[in-house]
Design a protein around this motif. Structure first.
Motif, PDB file in Angstrom:
ATOM      1  N   GLY A 190      -8.958   5.717   6.480  1.00  0.00           N
ATOM      2  CA  GLY A 190      -8.154   5.192   5.377  1.00  0.00           C
ATOM      3  C   GLY A 190      -6.766   4.782   5.841  1.00  0.00           C
ATOM      4  N   VAL A 191      -6.152   5.628   6.661  1.00  0.00           N
ATOM      5  CA  VAL A 191      -4.820   5.304   7.177  1.00  0.00           C
ATOM      6  C   VAL A 191      -4.891   4.075   8.092  1.00  0.00           C
ATOM      7  N   THR A 192      -5.947   3.980   8.873  1.00  0.00           N
ATOM      8  CA  THR A 192      -6.109   2.820   9.744  1.00  0.00           C
ATOM      9  C   THR A 192      -6.209   1.545   8.907  1.00  0.00           C
ATOM     10  N   GLY A 193      -6.936   1.612   7.805  1.00  0.00           N
ATOM     11  CA  GLY A 193      -7.031   0.450   6.915  1.00  0.00           C
ATOM     12  C   GLY A 193      -5.677   0.088   6.332  1.00  0.00           C
ATOM     13  N   GLN A 194      -4.906   1.089   5.943  1.00  0.00           N
ATOM     14  CA  GLN A 194      -3.573   0.810   5.412  1.00  0.00           C
ATOM     15  C   GLN A 194      -2.682   0.172   6.471  1.00  0.00           C
ATOM     16  N   ILE A 195      -2.771   0.672   7.691  1.00  0.00           N
ATOM     17  CA  ILE A 195      -1.963   0.107   8.778  1.00  0.00           C
ATOM     18  C   ILE A 195      -2.363  -1.342   9.032  1.00  0.00           C
ATOM     19  N   LEU A 220      -0.837  -3.449   6.297  1.00  0.00           N
ATOM     20  CA  LEU A 220       0.596  -3.651   6.524  1.00  0.00           C
ATOM     21  C   LEU A 220       0.834  -4.608   7.688  1.00  0.00           C
ATOM     22  N   ARG A 221      -0.014  -4.514   8.686  1.00  0.00           N
ATOM     23  CA  ARG A 221       0.109  -5.424   9.833  1.00  0.00           C
ATOM     24  C   ARG A 221      -0.118  -6.867   9.387  1.00  0.00           C
ATOM     25  N   GLY A 222      -1.107  -7.072   8.527  1.00  0.00           N
ATOM     26  CA  GLY A 222      -1.360  -8.418   8.006  1.00  0.00           C
ATOM     27  C   GLY A 222      -0.194  -8.927   7.179  1.00  0.00           C
TER      28      GLY A 222
END
Length: 127
Positions: free
Chosen positions: A62-67, A70-72
């Motif tokens: 989940g955190v990886t998806g959020q990162i 945010l990167r996008g």
């Protein structure tokens, strides 16, 4: 005087052997059950730890998806900033070109001196 006859001695040996084998069988069975229940307990704890690890892995995903999101967003913002910088660069180049055209129209040093005098005033030292 014999206390027991030979058949009685063999019966006693057989009874003693049966008792010993029965005791060993009982101890082996009890030890096997105890070990099996202990191993099952350890397996249950390992399954619990695996469940917790799966939960942590899900949270990390989940955190990886959020990162990544945010990167996008940051990439989109940077593209926008780069576009604005390119627009400003074009505007500044256009202004510099218009200044170059104006300066190219000045024919002589007297024109430049007149422009300088008009902009900066007469600052010559008095003699």
């Amino acid at each position: 005087m014999d206390i027991m006859t030979e058949p009685q001695t063999w019966v006693m040996i057989g009874v003693f052997t049966t008792i010993m084998i029965g005791g060993m069988t009982l101890m082996t069975t009890l030890t096997n059950r105890t070990l099996r229940s202990a191993i099952d307990g350890v397996n249950g704890r390992i399954d619990g730890v695996n469940g917790r690890i799966d939960g942590v892995t899900g949270r990390i995903d989940g955190v990886t998806g959020q990162i990544e999101g945010l990167r996008g967003e940051l990439h989109g913002e940077l593209v926008g900033v780069n576009a604005r910088i390119d627009g400003l660069r074009g505007e500044m180049n256009a202004r510099f070109e218009s200044l170059d055209v104006r300066i190219d129209h000045l024919d002589s040093d007297s024109d430049i001196a007149a422009v300088a005098k008009r902009v900066f005033g007469d600052r010559r030292p008095e003699s």
